[in-house]
Motif scaffolding. Structure first.
Motif, PDB file in Angstrom:
ATOM      1  N   TRP A 132     -77.950 -33.765 -67.921  1.00 37.78           N
ATOM      2  CA  TRP A 132     -77.134 -33.135 -66.890  1.00 37.78           C
ATOM      3  C   TRP A 132     -77.074 -33.908 -65.577  1.00 37.78           C
ATOM      4  CZ3 TRP A 132     -81.079 -33.072 -63.566  1.00 37.78           C
ATOM      5  CH2 TRP A 132     -82.373 -32.877 -64.079  1.00 37.78           C
ATOM      6  N   ASN A 133     -77.852 -34.969 -65.444  1.00 36.27           N
ATOM      7  CA  ASN A 133     -78.000 -35.519 -64.085  1.00 36.27           C
ATOM      8  C   ASN A 133     -76.768 -36.262 -63.581  1.00 36.27           C
ATOM      9  OD1 ASN A 133     -78.485 -37.588 -65.871  1.00 36.27           O
ATOM     10  ND2 ASN A 133     -79.974 -38.597 -64.547  1.00 36.27           N
ATOM     11  N   LYS A 185     -72.263 -34.354 -77.366  1.00 36.35           N
ATOM     12  CA  LYS A 185     -73.022 -33.137 -77.007  1.00 36.35           C
ATOM     13  C   LYS A 185     -73.560 -33.278 -75.589  1.00 36.35           C
ATOM     14  CE  LYS A 185     -76.535 -30.773 -76.850  1.00 36.35           C
ATOM     15  NZ  LYS A 185     -76.756 -30.215 -75.497  1.00 36.35           N
ATOM     16  N   ALA A 222     -75.192 -31.845 -71.937  1.00 34.32           N
ATOM     17  CA  ALA A 222     -76.292 -30.922 -71.665  1.00 34.32           C
ATOM     18  C   ALA A 222     -75.749 -29.506 -71.502  1.00 34.32           C
ATOM     19  CB  ALA A 222     -77.018 -31.352 -70.404  1.00 34.32           C
ATOM     20  N   GLU A 223     -76.523 -28.537 -71.931  1.00 34.59           N
ATOM     21  CA  GLU A 223     -76.084 -27.139 -71.844  1.00 34.59           C
ATOM     22  C   GLU A 223     -75.914 -26.689 -70.388  1.00 34.59           C
ATOM     23  OE1 GLU A 223     -78.634 -28.396 -73.402  1.00 34.59           O
ATOM     24  OE2 GLU A 223     -80.467 -27.194 -73.263  1.00 34.59           O
ATOM     25  N   GLY A 228     -79.858 -27.891 -76.780  1.00 35.07           N
ATOM     26  CA  GLY A 228     -80.421 -29.061 -77.441  1.00 35.07           C
ATOM     27  C   GLY A 228     -81.118 -28.690 -78.733  1.00 35.07           C
ATOM     28  N   TYR A 229     -81.889 -27.593 -78.672  1.00 36.43           N
ATOM     29  CA  TYR A 229     -82.679 -27.253 -79.860  1.00 36.43           C
ATOM     30  C   TYR A 229     -81.836 -26.644 -80.975  1.00 36.43           C
ATOM     31  CZ  TYR A 229     -82.695 -22.480 -77.977  1.00 36.43           C
ATOM     32  OH  TYR A 229     -82.310 -21.267 -77.491  1.00 36.43           O
ATOM     33  N   GLY A 246     -77.928 -29.890 -80.602  1.00 34.22           N
ATOM     34  CA  GLY A 246     -78.443 -31.267 -80.553  1.00 34.22           C
ATOM     35  C   GLY A 246     -79.319 -31.563 -81.756  1.00 34.22           C
ATOM     36  N   ALA A 247     -80.205 -30.606 -82.087  1.00 32.13           N
ATOM     37  CA  ALA A 247     -81.133 -30.822 -83.195  1.00 32.13           C
ATOM     38  C   ALA A 247     -80.367 -30.910 -84.520  1.00 32.13           C
ATOM     39  CB  ALA A 247     -82.162 -29.699 -83.234  1.00 32.13           C
ATOM     40  N   THR A 298     -78.701 -34.247 -84.784  1.00 33.31           N
ATOM     41  CA  THR A 298     -79.656 -35.340 -85.007  1.00 33.31           C
ATOM     42  C   THR A 298     -80.156 -35.368 -86.446  1.00 33.31           C
ATOM     43  OG1 THR A 298     -80.352 -34.993 -82.744  1.00 33.31           O
ATOM     44  CG2 THR A 298     -81.746 -36.376 -84.075  1.00 33.31           C
ATOM     45  N   GLU A 343     -88.638 -36.410 -80.502  1.00 35.00           N
ATOM     46  CA  GLU A 343     -88.131 -35.418 -81.482  1.00 35.00           C
ATOM     47  C   GLU A 343     -86.921 -35.981 -82.222  1.00 35.00           C
ATOM     48  OE1 GLU A 343     -87.517 -31.326 -80.283  1.00 35.00           O
ATOM     49  OE2 GLU A 343     -89.038 -31.567 -78.722  1.00 35.00           O
ATOM     50  N   ILE A 344     -86.079 -36.705 -81.487  1.00 42.14           N
ATOM     51  CA  ILE A 344     -84.877 -37.297 -82.095  1.00 42.14           C
ATOM     52  C   ILE A 344     -85.295 -38.288 -83.186  1.00 42.14           C
ATOM     53  CG2 ILE A 344     -82.876 -38.811 -81.607  1.00 42.14           C
ATOM     54  CD1 ILE A 344     -82.338 -36.435 -79.978  1.00 42.14           C
ATOM     55  N   GLY A 382     -86.950 -41.607 -70.167  1.00 42.15           N
ATOM     56  CA  GLY A 382     -87.425 -41.400 -68.804  1.00 42.15           C
ATOM     57  C   GLY A 382     -88.071 -42.622 -68.183  1.00 42.15           C
ATOM     58  N   GLY A 383     -88.515 -42.451 -66.947  1.00 41.02           N
ATOM     59  CA  GLY A 383     -89.152 -43.560 -66.236  1.00 41.02           C
ATOM     60  C   GLY A 383     -90.131 -43.064 -65.181  1.00 41.02           C
ATOM     61  N   LEU A 413     -88.796 -48.372 -67.535  1.00 43.19           N
ATOM     62  CA  LEU A 413     -87.334 -48.350 -67.370  1.00 43.19           C
ATOM     63  C   LEU A 413     -86.879 -49.336 -66.302  1.00 43.19           C
ATOM     64  CD1 LEU A 413     -84.897 -46.940 -68.618  1.00 43.19           C
ATOM     65  CD2 LEU A 413     -84.954 -45.325 -66.734  1.00 43.19           C
TER      66      LEU A 413
HETATM   67  P1  NAD Z   1     -83.645 -33.514 -72.225  1.00 37.76           P
HETATM   68  O1  NAD Z   1     -84.263 -34.558 -73.065  1.00 37.76           O
HETATM   69  O2  NAD Z   1     -84.263 -32.194 -72.124  1.00 37.76           O
HETATM   70  O3  NAD Z   1     -82.128 -33.234 -72.717  1.00 37.76           O
HETATM   71  C1  NAD Z   1     -81.169 -34.257 -72.849  1.00 37.76           C
HETATM   72  C2  NAD Z   1     -80.120 -33.840 -73.864  1.00 37.76           C
HETATM   73  O4  NAD Z   1     -80.767 -33.672 -75.121  1.00 37.76           O
HETATM   74  C3  NAD Z   1     -79.413 -32.514 -73.574  1.00 37.76           C
HETATM   75  O5  NAD Z   1     -78.077 -32.615 -73.976  1.00 37.76           O
HETATM   76  C4  NAD Z   1     -80.149 -31.522 -74.469  1.00 37.76           C
HETATM   77  O6  NAD Z   1     -79.354 -30.431 -74.838  1.00 37.76           O
HETATM   78  C5  NAD Z   1     -80.455 -32.394 -75.676  1.00 37.76           C
HETATM   79  N1  NAD Z   1     -81.617 -31.971 -76.471  1.00 37.76           N
HETATM   80  C6  NAD Z   1     -82.703 -31.271 -76.068  1.00 37.76           C
HETATM   81  N2  NAD Z   1     -83.532 -31.048 -77.104  1.00 37.76           N
HETATM   82  C7  NAD Z   1     -82.962 -31.636 -78.193  1.00 37.76           C
HETATM   83  C8  NAD Z   1     -83.344 -31.779 -79.550  1.00 37.76           C
HETATM   84  N3  NAD Z   1     -84.468 -31.258 -80.023  1.00 37.76           N
HETATM   85  N4  NAD Z   1     -82.532 -32.478 -80.376  1.00 37.76           N
HETATM   86  C9  NAD Z   1     -81.402 -33.021 -79.930  1.00 37.76           C
HETATM   87  N5  NAD Z   1     -80.970 -32.913 -78.648  1.00 37.76           N
HETATM   88  C10 NAD Z   1     -81.754 -32.240 -77.784  1.00 37.76           C
HETATM   89  O7  NAD Z   1     -83.481 -34.216 -70.831  1.00 37.76           O
HETATM   90  P2  NAD Z   1     -83.017 -33.556 -69.471  1.00 37.76           P
HETATM   91  O8  NAD Z   1     -84.150 -32.811 -68.904  1.00 37.76           O
HETATM   92  O9  NAD Z   1     -81.719 -32.859 -69.683  1.00 37.76           O
HETATM   93  O10 NAD Z   1     -82.721 -34.871 -68.610  1.00 37.76           O
HETATM   94  C11 NAD Z   1     -83.667 -35.509 -67.858  1.00 37.76           C
HETATM   95  C12 NAD Z   1     -84.267 -36.685 -68.606  1.00 37.76           C
HETATM   96  O11 NAD Z   1     -83.274 -37.642 -68.950  1.00 37.76           O
HETATM   97  C13 NAD Z   1     -85.269 -37.433 -67.774  1.00 37.76           C
HETATM   98  O12 NAD Z   1     -86.399 -37.721 -68.549  1.00 37.76           O
HETATM   99  C14 NAD Z   1     -84.546 -38.718 -67.414  1.00 37.76           C
HETATM  100  O13 NAD Z   1     -85.375 -39.808 -67.107  1.00 37.76           O
HETATM  101  C15 NAD Z   1     -83.717 -38.953 -68.616  1.00 37.76           C
HETATM  102  N6  NAD Z   1     -82.581 -39.843 -68.331  1.00 37.76           N
HETATM  103  C16 NAD Z   1     -82.628 -41.142 -68.795  1.00 37.76           C
HETATM  104  C17 NAD Z   1     -81.591 -42.010 -68.520  1.00 37.76           C
HETATM  105  C18 NAD Z   1     -81.613 -43.441 -69.027  1.00 37.76           C
HETATM  106  O14 NAD Z   1     -80.563 -44.055 -69.074  1.00 37.76           O
HETATM  107  N7  NAD Z   1     -82.754 -43.977 -69.407  1.00 37.76           N
HETATM  108  C19 NAD Z   1     -80.496 -41.578 -67.769  1.00 37.76           C
HETATM  109  C20 NAD Z   1     -80.480 -40.258 -67.299  1.00 37.76           C
HETATM  110  C21 NAD Z   1     -81.533 -39.395 -67.590  1.00 37.76           C
END
Ligand code: NAD
Length: 485
Positions: free
Chosen positions: A158-159, A182, A184-185, A215-216, A219-220, A223, A242-243, A259-260, A417
């Motif tokens: 979502w960021n 997909k 973010a919700e 996601g769960y 998204g799941a 995946t 998990e992915i 993440g980073g 990262l």
């Molecule tokens: P998140 O991992 O909770 O969710 C990200 C996405 O994954 C959402 O669309 C969510 O619905 C989906 N998701 C959640 N559980 C899932 C599952 N079990 N199977 C499949 N899909 C699933 O992350 P967040 O809290 O929404 O975002 C913040 C994180 O994203 C931070 O850790 C940040 O560092 C990372 N991020 C990384 C980058 C990069 O390019 N490296 C860029 C932006 C954000």
């Protein structure tokens, strides 16, 4: 195309799962709601994508024609730029001016990757070997083909909703893949408009398929789906793992942007005014909800006090607020869940005796706002807030004496990262760049990006790369062809 029509369309989306509210992080009030698509919709989206891929309607279209359609997407994004910016600003609480700056960059993903439609080629090889089962390799020819994976799942957080969507959809289209998208919700709004734009530009039906859900659930299911060849995921390291587990069923390929806990080294010979300002903005922008935010700052001892004071002063002067609030530069956290998470780390830090130079509290107002927070006296060996990604406006600052200590502190993390060094010593800057274990190193700058420069994580910050040639090749596999002449 109005904002209201997108909100109305979201409500009308078919689904069989739970009703998911979309909350305004500035007011904590619902903006709208939608229904989780449910597992049948995942199957349907994958079938549509599969049918479009097998028909060749997109990947077999000449690259120059696909490129024209991708340029049309970019032109339409420019046309609807204000709507896209308003949707992201409303959904994330980011200042409208910030969203207005980001959207044109997102459109450029399509122009940049349109160029690759006609430029990704295999290679031809002179066969050098002698011998072999057939007797000889004389007069043999070998070459490679670059072919799209097929059906790919694109999952992102979502960021930066429009940015994250375009960073994946554009290279997947350039490669010739059919995709299931997909978002973010928490932030489904702009993807809905983007989906309409993609259709209006002439991308054939079934090539890009939007799925909305948790996601769960959605998204799941995506995946784990046996008919998806690759998942490109941006999100947390925890979900990234998990992915990987879920993808094992059909050994689908996985790209992870995770993440980073990025280090920023500030040397005593740096342009300190610039380093202080950029290091502060490098963590507090968007309330620290950026994957490359520099959340661990290390300062050479001689200028330590000055830098801590400087960053704390910037932090105190940043105005937090919603898009409507005059002069607001810093958005709220995205959700109540994220607020609880960030405040939890701060409470733990207080119990551990961390020194709060400034911040450390929730703002006394509505909305998920946390004060930009500067912490010192943190124990690198034990502190969770020092080790783990907080994804909030929280930075720790520690001193160092020399290069070896700076590098050891910077690299002492499971993440990799990004990393930054501020120094006017050119030789040292490049020596340090080599020693930092991060996929992106920035020297005397932060928060930089270009569509052409590869981006990916070392260690537990990811697998693979986005952007540049690597970005489109991530959606392609290599076939070797041998021929006896
Ligand atoms: P998140 O991992 O909770 O969710 C990200 C996405 O994954 C959402 O669309 C969510 O619905 C989906 N998701 C959640 N559980 C899932 C599952 N079990 N199977 C499949 N899909 C699933 O992350 P967040 O809290 O929404 O975002 C913040 C994180 O994203 C931070 O850790 C940040 O560092 C990372 N991020 C990384 C980058 C990069 O390019 N490296 C860029 C932006 C954000």
């Amino acid at each position: 195309m109005t904002l209201q029509s997108v909100l109305d369309d979201l409500r009308k989306l078919p689904g069989t799962g739970a009703v998911i509210p979309v909350i305004d992080p500035v007011t904590e009030e619902p903006i709208t709601e939608f229904t989780d698509c449910g597992p049948e919709a995942v199957d349907e989206a994958v079938s549509r994508a599969r049918a479009s891929f097998e028909s060749g309607v997109w990947h077999a279209m000449p690259g120059r024609e696909r490129a024209k359609i991708m340029w049309r997407i970019a032109d339409l994004m420019d046309h609807y730029a204000e709507d896209l910016a308003q949707l992201d600003s409303l959904n994330t609480g980011m200042p409208l001016a910030q969203a207005q700056m980001i959207v044109p960059t997102c459109a450029e993903f399509f122009r940049y990757y349109a160029g690759w439609c006609t430029k990704v080629n295999g290679t031809a090889h002179e066969v050098q070997m002698t011998g072999g089962i057939s007797g000889a390799y004389a007069d043999m020819h070998a070459y490679t083909l670059k072919e799209p994976y097929g059906v790919v799942g694109l999952i992102f957080p979502w960021n930066g909703p429009v940015f994250n969507a375009c960073a994946k959809i554009a290279p997947a289209l350039a490669a010739g893949c059919s995709s299931i998208v997909k978002p973010a919700e928490e932030t489904p709004l702009s993807a809905l408009l983007l989906d309409r734009i993609i259709a209006e530009a002439g991308v054939p039906e079934g090539v890009v398929n939007l799925l909305n859900g948790y996601g769960y659930t959605a998204g799941a299911a995506l995946t784990a789906h046996p008919d998806v060849e690759k998942v490109a995921f941006t999100g947390s390291t925890e979900v990234g793992k998990e992915i990987v587990r879920a993808s094992a069923g059909n050994l689908k390929k996985v790209m992870l942007e995770l993440g980073g806990k990025s280090p920023v080294l500030i040397y005593d010979d740096a342009d300190l005014d610039m380093a202080i300002m950029m290091a502060a903005m490098g963590i507090f922008i968007h309330s620290g909800q950026g994957c490359v935010c520099g959340s661990r700052i290390f300062v050479q001892r001689g200028v330590y006090e000055r830098v801590v004071e400087g960053i704390a002063t910037v932090a105190k002067n940043l105005k937090l607020g919603g898009p409507e609030e005059e002069g607001a530069m810093i958005s709220p956290l995205i959700s109540a869940k994220q607020l609880t998470r960030v405040l939890g780390y701060l409470d733990e830090g207080k119990r551990d005796g961390v020194e709060i130079v400034t911040g450390g509290e929730r703002l006394d107002r509505r909305g998920y706002f946390v004060q930009p927070t500067v912490l010192t006296n943190v124990d690198p060996a034990t502190s969770r807030l020092y080790k783990e990604e907080i994804f909030g406006p929280v930075v720790t600052i520690l001193p160092f004496d020399d290069d070896d200590e700076a590098v050891a502190l910077a690299n002492d993390t499971t993440y990799g990262l990004a990393a930054t060094a501020w120094t006017t010593n050119l030789g040292r800057a490049h020596r340090i760049a080599k020693r930092l274990q991060a996929g992106t190193v920035t020297l005397n700058c932060q928060l930089v990006f270009d569509h052409a420069v590869p981006f990916g994580g070392y260690k537990q910050s990811g697998w693979g790369h986005e952007f540049g040639r690597e970005g489109v090749e991530a959606y392609m596999q290599t076939k070797s062809v041998w021929a006896q002449l």
